[in-house]
Design an enzyme around this catalytic site. Sequence first.
Site, PDB file in Angstrom:
ATOM      1  N   SER A 138       0.871  -1.177   0.000  1.00  0.00           N
ATOM      2  CA  SER A 138       0.000   0.000   0.000  1.00  0.00           C
ATOM      3  C   SER A 138       0.907   1.227   0.000  1.00  0.00           C
ATOM      4  CB  SER A 138      -0.850  -0.001   1.273  1.00  0.00           C
ATOM      5  OG  SER A 138      -1.465   1.258   1.494  1.00  0.00           O
ATOM      6  N   TYR A 151      -2.046  -1.204  10.433  1.00  0.00           N
ATOM      7  CA  TYR A 151      -2.001  -1.324   8.971  1.00  0.00           C
ATOM      8  C   TYR A 151      -0.690  -0.774   8.429  1.00  0.00           C
ATOM      9  CZ  TYR A 151      -3.950  -1.053   4.197  1.00  0.00           C
ATOM     10  OH  TYR A 151      -4.185  -1.214   2.846  1.00  0.00           O
TER      11      TYR A 151
HETATM   12  P1  NAD Z   1     -11.418  -6.208   0.029  1.00  0.00           P
HETATM   13  O1  NAD Z   1     -12.013  -6.113   1.373  1.00  0.00           O
HETATM   14  O2  NAD Z   1     -12.225  -5.951  -1.182  1.00  0.00           O
HETATM   15  O3  NAD Z   1     -10.729  -7.622  -0.181  1.00  0.00           O
HETATM   16  C1  NAD Z   1     -10.011  -8.243   0.825  1.00  0.00           C
HETATM   17  C2  NAD Z   1      -9.966  -9.724   0.509  1.00  0.00           C
HETATM   18  O4  NAD Z   1      -9.260 -10.375   1.566  1.00  0.00           O
HETATM   19  C3  NAD Z   1     -11.350 -10.370   0.428  1.00  0.00           C
HETATM   20  O5  NAD Z   1     -11.327 -11.378  -0.555  1.00  0.00           O
HETATM   21  C4  NAD Z   1     -11.516 -10.971   1.824  1.00  0.00           C
HETATM   22  O6  NAD Z   1     -12.412 -12.058   1.846  1.00  0.00           O
HETATM   23  C5  NAD Z   1     -10.093 -11.418   2.065  1.00  0.00           C
HETATM   24  N1  NAD Z   1      -9.790 -11.645   3.458  1.00  0.00           N
HETATM   25  C6  NAD Z   1      -9.980 -10.821   4.527  1.00  0.00           C
HETATM   26  N2  NAD Z   1      -9.577 -11.443   5.640  1.00  0.00           N
HETATM   27  C7  NAD Z   1      -9.135 -12.671   5.271  1.00  0.00           C
HETATM   28  C8  NAD Z   1      -8.606 -13.784   5.969  1.00  0.00           C
HETATM   29  N3  NAD Z   1      -8.449 -13.766   7.299  1.00  0.00           N
HETATM   30  N4  NAD Z   1      -8.271 -14.882   5.270  1.00  0.00           N
HETATM   31  C9  NAD Z   1      -8.446 -14.934   3.926  1.00  0.00           C
HETATM   32  N5  NAD Z   1      -8.935 -13.916   3.216  1.00  0.00           N
HETATM   33  C10 NAD Z   1      -9.278 -12.800   3.888  1.00  0.00           C
HETATM   34  O7  NAD Z   1     -10.146  -5.241   0.098  1.00  0.00           O
HETATM   35  P2  NAD Z   1      -9.152  -4.685  -1.015  1.00  0.00           P
HETATM   36  O8  NAD Z   1      -9.245  -3.218  -0.944  1.00  0.00           O
HETATM   37  O9  NAD Z   1      -9.326  -5.383  -2.311  1.00  0.00           O
HETATM   38  O10 NAD Z   1      -7.781  -5.090  -0.342  1.00  0.00           O
HETATM   39  C11 NAD Z   1      -6.888  -6.033  -0.898  1.00  0.00           C
HETATM   40  C12 NAD Z   1      -5.480  -5.673  -0.489  1.00  0.00           C
HETATM   41  O11 NAD Z   1      -5.131  -4.408  -1.040  1.00  0.00           O
HETATM   42  C13 NAD Z   1      -5.275  -5.557   1.024  1.00  0.00           C
HETATM   43  O12 NAD Z   1      -4.042  -6.101   1.386  1.00  0.00           O
HETATM   44  C14 NAD Z   1      -5.277  -4.052   1.237  1.00  0.00           C
HETATM   45  O13 NAD Z   1      -4.549  -3.681   2.374  1.00  0.00           O
HETATM   46  C15 NAD Z   1      -4.608  -3.596  -0.030  1.00  0.00           C
HETATM   47  N6  NAD Z   1      -4.835  -2.172  -0.358  1.00  0.00           N
HETATM   48  C16 NAD Z   1      -6.086  -1.696  -0.574  1.00  0.00           C
HETATM   49  C17 NAD Z   1      -6.258  -0.362  -0.897  1.00  0.00           C
HETATM   50  C18 NAD Z   1      -7.598   0.237  -1.173  1.00  0.00           C
HETATM   51  O14 NAD Z   1      -7.661   1.470  -1.308  1.00  0.00           O
HETATM   52  N7  NAD Z   1      -8.657  -0.533  -1.301  1.00  0.00           N
HETATM   53  C19 NAD Z   1      -5.147   0.485  -0.983  1.00  0.00           C
HETATM   54  C20 NAD Z   1      -3.891  -0.036  -0.751  1.00  0.00           C
HETATM   55  C21 NAD Z   1      -3.744  -1.381  -0.445  1.00  0.00           C
END
Ligand code: NAD
Length: 256
Positions: A138, A151
């Site tokens: 991130s 985080y």
């Molecule tokens: P999201 O909530 O859409 O997806 C998260 C995924 O992780 C889902 O499939 C959920 O079921 C799964 N998950 C959660 N806990 C879990 C567990 N204990 N075991 C297995 N699976 C689990 O979120 P996202 O925004 O797509 O996030 C994905 C990644 O991207 C994360 O690592 C997040 O930190 C990172 N990220 C997101 C953003 C953003 O703005 N959305 C920005 C930077 C980084």
Amino acid sequence: MLANKTALVTGSTSGIGLGIAKALARQGANIVLNGFGDSEGPQAEIAALGVQVAYHGADMSKPAEIEDMMKFAASRFGQVDILVNNAGIQHVARVEDFPVERWDAVIAINLSSAFHATRLALPAMRAANWGRIINVASVHGLVASAEKSAYVAAKHGVVGLTKVTALENATTGVTCNAICPGWVLTPLVQKQVDAKAAALGLSDEDAKKQLLGEKEPSMQFTTPEELGELAVFFCSPAGANVRGVAWNMDGGWVAQ
Ligand code: NAD
């Protein structure tokens, strides 16, 4: 480009993980999905791209379940060639108010799970002398925001793990890199939009504008599709000597 390769993407039942899984599937990779919630819909979306797909529901906070998932992927497809460590959760609170149990969960799911999946994937990748490990970190792996201690600590840790993994495999065909997205409009961020809208009495649209305005100069969300294309580049022949980078795709967030 990725025919006969297998990609395991953690946390791929929604959001960024699903976007990356689809981009890799479009290049011909077979996919192992993981994550909570509906898995049938995402499996059908991947299968429609003409590749094989499997699903394992490992809880990424549990090392024994991660081990079981890696064994399942190997038994189903031979081995994991591309590992995308993407599963992640967020919790927002000041350090002194941060629930201890939430701290432990964020560190386990966002950081330790990447260590476990990586250590289990590496032997087969090294034996094949080809592998791609892509860690979804991130911008919070590079800079901080208030109220996101667990985080930010986890994501800085992911960037560090990425560099060490890249170095330890630098003379092999196994690379490890991190992707650092800014705001991406997934369920994880919609929760933060909803909290802002409720706290400040804003409409959904105005809360999104405010969120972007605070951090992301482009005033645009990065998309899972764009992040998927970056993952494809890391897997391409041109990406073979890209090692240990933390590549932000953030509308200028970290340039400020
Ligand atoms: P999201 O909530 O859409 O997806 C998260 C995924 O992780 C889902 O499939 C959920 O079921 C799964 N998950 C959660 N806990 C879990 C567990 N204990 N075991 C297995 N699976 C689990 O979120 P996202 O925004 O797509 O996030 C994905 C990644 O991207 C994360 O690592 C997040 O930190 C990172 N990220 C997101 C953003 C953003 O703005 N959305 C920005 C930077 C980084």
